[in-house]
Write a protein that holds these residues in place. Structure first.
Motif: not given
Length: 231
Positions: A35-50
């Motif tokens: 949930l914390d990760a999705m909240a951040a992704f909804e604000q902007g995507l990184p260049d790579l996710a692990i």
């Protein structure tokens, strides 16, 4: 500076990978839960996710996160880094759209090499297009520089790994590409079952557009080939 997000619920492991990647020159952000990760992704995507698979109290939270991420971007490199090493989990992870599936016993130099390879491939999408980058095979059009694929003028959403495997097959129609050759083309090191899973996923995406699609042939004991229709 490339931005990498690590989603790992064990604080010590998350801190260790964050430190290693930061020292390699990456910007790194860590999250413990889906949930914390999705909240951040909804604000902007990184260049790579692990991503780990088990996240907090969600046994398969990483699978759900990968699926959500892939729906947000078809080209974002996604890597599973997990202790779960069964063939079943590997296949599920790839079916969810991951570009790579690694276990936590991987050496740090090997991990860095895999990350660097994913970045090299994804960066090709930003290069200026030239006519030499366009590859056409019947109903298929591939724009290598932008990593865009169309079948019957409809877009085919492939991951970075799937794109390079398809490109390797299409370059020389009728020529069998071994699993080792496909791994080399995609800059990955995986077992035969993982290659098979990638090919099945590519076929499924073509069939979603064209139910009669049958151009990726299995040559048992040898590999795969792109077969042009008989004229």
């Amino acid at each position: 500076m490339k931005h990498i997000v690590i989603v790992e619920d064990e604080a010590a492991i998350r801190a260790n990978y964050t430190d290693v990647l930061t020292r390699q020159g990456y910007k790194v952000t860590g999250y413990a839960t889906r949930l914390d990760a999705m909240a951040a992704f909804e604000q902007g995507l990184p260049d790579l996710a692990i991503i780990d698979i088990g996240l907090d109290n969600e046994i398969d939270g990483g699978f759900q996160l990968c699926q959500s991420l892939r729906a947000m971007s078809t080209t974002l490199p996604i890597v599973f880094l997990t202790a779960r090493d069964s063939d079943f989990d590997t296949v599920v992870g790839l079916r969810m759209g991951a570009d790579d599936y690694l276990t936590k016993d991987i050496s740090l130099p090997h991990l860095m090499a895999r990350i660097a390879a994913l970045f090299r491939r994804s960066e090709l999408a930003g290069q200026a297009r030239s006519e030499e980058d366009l590859l056409e095979r019947g109903f298929l059009t591939i724009d290598k520089s932008r990593m865009l694929v169309q079948w019957q003028q409809q877009p085919l959403d492939l991951t970075v790994t799937e794109f390079w495997m398809l490109y390797a097959l299409v370059q020389r129609p009728g020529i069998v590409k071994s699993r080792d050759a496909l791994m080399e083309a995609a800059h990955i090191v995986v077992d035969d079952n993982t290659i098979t899973s990638h090919i099945k996923r590519i076929r499924k995406k073509f069939i979603a557009i064209d139910a009669q699609f049958d151009h990726i042939n299995t040559v048992y004991g040898m590999g795969y080939r792109w077969q042009e229709p008989n004229k």
